[in-house]
Motif scaffolding. Sequence first.
Motif, PDB file in Angstrom:
ATOM      1  N   LYS A  45       0.806  -1.223   0.000  1.00  0.00           N
ATOM      2  CA  LYS A  45       0.000   0.000   0.000  1.00  0.00           C
ATOM      3  C   LYS A  45       0.841   1.276   0.000  1.00  0.00           C
ATOM      4  O   LYS A  45       0.391   2.317   0.477  1.00  0.00           O
ATOM      5  N   HIS A  46       2.038   1.199  -0.528  1.00  0.00           N
ATOM      6  CA  HIS A  46       2.885   2.396  -0.583  1.00  0.00           C
ATOM      7  C   HIS A  46       3.622   2.454  -1.913  1.00  0.00           C
ATOM      8  O   HIS A  46       3.994   1.415  -2.478  1.00  0.00           O
ATOM      9  N   LYS A  47       3.843   3.673  -2.392  1.00  0.00           N
ATOM     10  CA  LYS A  47       4.537   3.885  -3.659  1.00  0.00           C
ATOM     11  C   LYS A  47       6.028   3.624  -3.521  1.00  0.00           C
ATOM     12  O   LYS A  47       6.622   3.865  -2.460  1.00  0.00           O
ATOM     13  N   ALA A  48       6.623   3.185  -4.616  1.00  0.00           N
ATOM     14  CA  ALA A  48       8.070   2.984  -4.627  1.00  0.00           C
ATOM     15  C   ALA A  48       8.822   4.312  -4.654  1.00  0.00           C
ATOM     16  O   ALA A  48       9.879   4.448  -4.038  1.00  0.00           O
ATOM     17  N   GLU A  49       8.273   5.296  -5.374  1.00  0.00           N
ATOM     18  CA  GLU A  49       9.018   6.528  -5.636  1.00  0.00           C
ATOM     19  C   GLU A  49       9.329   7.321  -4.362  1.00  0.00           C
ATOM     20  O   GLU A  49      10.423   7.870  -4.218  1.00  0.00           O
ATOM     21  N   ASP A  50       8.356   7.364  -3.427  1.00  0.00           N
ATOM     22  CA  ASP A  50       8.575   8.215  -2.240  1.00  0.00           C
ATOM     23  C   ASP A  50       7.993   7.618  -0.957  1.00  0.00           C
ATOM     24  O   ASP A  50       7.915   8.295   0.065  1.00  0.00           O
ATOM     25  N   TYR A  55       6.454  -9.319  -6.629  1.00  0.00           N
ATOM     26  CA  TYR A  55       5.016  -9.161  -6.486  1.00  0.00           C
ATOM     27  C   TYR A  55       4.538  -7.829  -7.062  1.00  0.00           C
ATOM     28  O   TYR A  55       5.252  -6.818  -7.006  1.00  0.00           O
ATOM     29  N   GLY A  56       3.290  -7.852  -7.554  1.00  0.00           N
ATOM     30  CA  GLY A  56       2.652  -6.623  -8.015  1.00  0.00           C
ATOM     31  C   GLY A  56       1.150  -6.809  -8.051  1.00  0.00           C
ATOM     32  O   GLY A  56       0.649  -7.911  -8.319  1.00  0.00           O
ATOM     33  N   HIS A  57       0.406  -5.726  -7.775  1.00  0.00           N
ATOM     34  CA  HIS A  57      -1.049  -5.806  -7.741  1.00  0.00           C
ATOM     35  C   HIS A  57      -1.651  -5.983  -9.129  1.00  0.00           C
ATOM     36  O   HIS A  57      -1.075  -5.577 -10.142  1.00  0.00           O
ATOM     37  N   ASN A  58      -2.840  -6.564  -9.154  1.00  0.00           N
ATOM     38  CA  ASN A  58      -3.652  -6.697 -10.365  1.00  0.00           C
ATOM     39  C   ASN A  58      -4.973  -5.961 -10.137  1.00  0.00           C
ATOM     40  O   ASN A  58      -5.509  -5.934  -9.028  1.00  0.00           O
ATOM     41  N   GLY A  59      -5.500  -5.330 -11.196  1.00  0.00           N
ATOM     42  CA  GLY A  59      -6.845  -4.779 -11.132  1.00  0.00           C
ATOM     43  C   GLY A  59      -6.938  -3.290 -10.901  1.00  0.00           C
ATOM     44  O   GLY A  59      -8.046  -2.751 -10.820  1.00  0.00           O
ATOM     45  N   TYR A  60      -5.816  -2.594 -10.807  1.00  0.00           N
ATOM     46  CA  TYR A  60      -5.826  -1.139 -10.661  1.00  0.00           C
ATOM     47  C   TYR A  60      -5.611  -0.519 -12.037  1.00  0.00           C
ATOM     48  O   TYR A  60      -4.498  -0.135 -12.398  1.00  0.00           O
ATOM     49  N   SER A  61      -6.713  -0.454 -12.795  1.00  0.00           N
ATOM     50  CA  SER A  61      -6.660  -0.056 -14.208  1.00  0.00           C
ATOM     51  C   SER A  61      -5.653  -0.959 -14.913  1.00  0.00           C
ATOM     52  O   SER A  61      -5.738  -2.173 -14.788  1.00  0.00           O
ATOM     53  N   SER A  81      -0.475   4.457  -1.160  1.00  0.00           N
ATOM     54  CA  SER A  81      -1.135   4.262  -2.442  1.00  0.00           C
ATOM     55  C   SER A  81      -1.804   2.896  -2.438  1.00  0.00           C
ATOM     56  O   SER A  81      -1.175   1.890  -2.089  1.00  0.00           O
ATOM     57  N   ALA A  82      -3.080   2.842  -2.834  1.00  0.00           N
ATOM     58  CA  ALA A  82      -3.811   1.575  -2.852  1.00  0.00           C
ATOM     59  C   ALA A  82      -3.191   0.578  -3.819  1.00  0.00           C
ATOM     60  O   ALA A  82      -3.231  -0.640  -3.586  1.00  0.00           O
ATOM     61  N   SER A  83      -2.612   1.086  -4.914  1.00  0.00           N
ATOM     62  CA  SER A  83      -2.027   0.186  -5.920  1.00  0.00           C
ATOM     63  C   SER A  83      -0.637  -0.304  -5.539  1.00  0.00           C
ATOM     64  O   SER A  83      -0.080  -1.180  -6.203  1.00  0.00           O
ATOM     65  N   GLY A  84      -0.074   0.248  -4.491  1.00  0.00           N
ATOM     66  CA  GLY A  84       1.203  -0.226  -3.986  1.00  0.00           C
ATOM     67  C   GLY A  84       2.359  -0.068  -4.956  1.00  0.00           C
ATOM     68  O   GLY A  84       2.421   0.893  -5.728  1.00  0.00           O
ATOM     69  N   ALA A  85       3.267  -1.043  -4.926  1.00  0.00           N
ATOM     70  CA  ALA A  85       4.475  -0.985  -5.752  1.00  0.00           C
ATOM     71  C   ALA A  85       4.847  -2.400  -6.191  1.00  0.00           C
ATOM     72  O   ALA A  85       4.254  -3.387  -5.756  1.00  0.00           O
TER      73      ALA A  85
END
Length: 283
Positions: free
Chosen positions: A132-137, A164-170, A141-145
């Motif tokens: 649930k967090h962005k890689a950049e900073d 690992y990576g999420h599926n289903g966020y656009s 973020s719900a889409s994570g990293a």
Amino acid sequence: MSNDKNDNRDNIENEANDINNTDMNSTDGAVPEQPEKKKKSAKLILIFILVFLLLFGGIMLTLELCDRNGSTPDEDIVTTQSTTEKSTVENPIDFDTLQEGNNEIYAWLIVDDTNIDYPIVQSKSDDEFYLKHKAEDKSWSASGAVYTESANNTAFTDPVTVVYGHNGYSDTMFTTLHYFEDEEFFDNHPYFYIYTPVRKLTYQVVSAFKYDNRHILNSFDFSNEDVLTDFLDMIQNPDSSMKNVRTKLDTQITTDSNIVILSTCITNQKSSRYLVCGVLVKK
């Protein structure tokens, strides 16, 4: 009196003949010296021409070398790192800038003709942080990293590394990984790539298939050679109704191989995962 005149005339003629003979045979006269000067002049001209040609050739060679050394990165292979521990492959990823925003970014993943073009991170304290967090900073973020867990090292030298990576966020994160469900797409996209600050790693896609939701790194002891062998056999011939497999590989898969598995969810199937498995074929 007449005899004296004749004697004088003879003496004068003899002296004149002596003078003429001396001039004609002398090596100091102007006539014998002229051909020698011409020869010297010709030699000087020839030497000048040779020196000029050598200088001209040297100048042209220098200009050619300078022109080659001044070529743009698109024309020549760029050596971005020069020491033995650094890569001689052009690296399109600016890791210095990325790591200023988050020093847990350690690699970058690219899968051609998908939207997968992301940094890979690994938390130093919490394996679930990047769900649930962005890689950049590191912001929420719900889409994570795209991330790995601490059970894997960050050098991709483990027998099996799971990313690992999420599926289903656009179409973000690993959603477009499902393109590999299509047989034609699978056949036409045999490789994916991971960049690190010091190298480019090329993986050949061995298989893409539906799997159960077990935690791979916690479920298999890959330090056990028999367990590892069985797992490697499984990814080359998965028991799945939804699978694509590449039978002709660039390298033979053994217990010394390095496997990377890209793992994501399947929409509305909480008990399943979708895996794309690649073997390292080029460093």
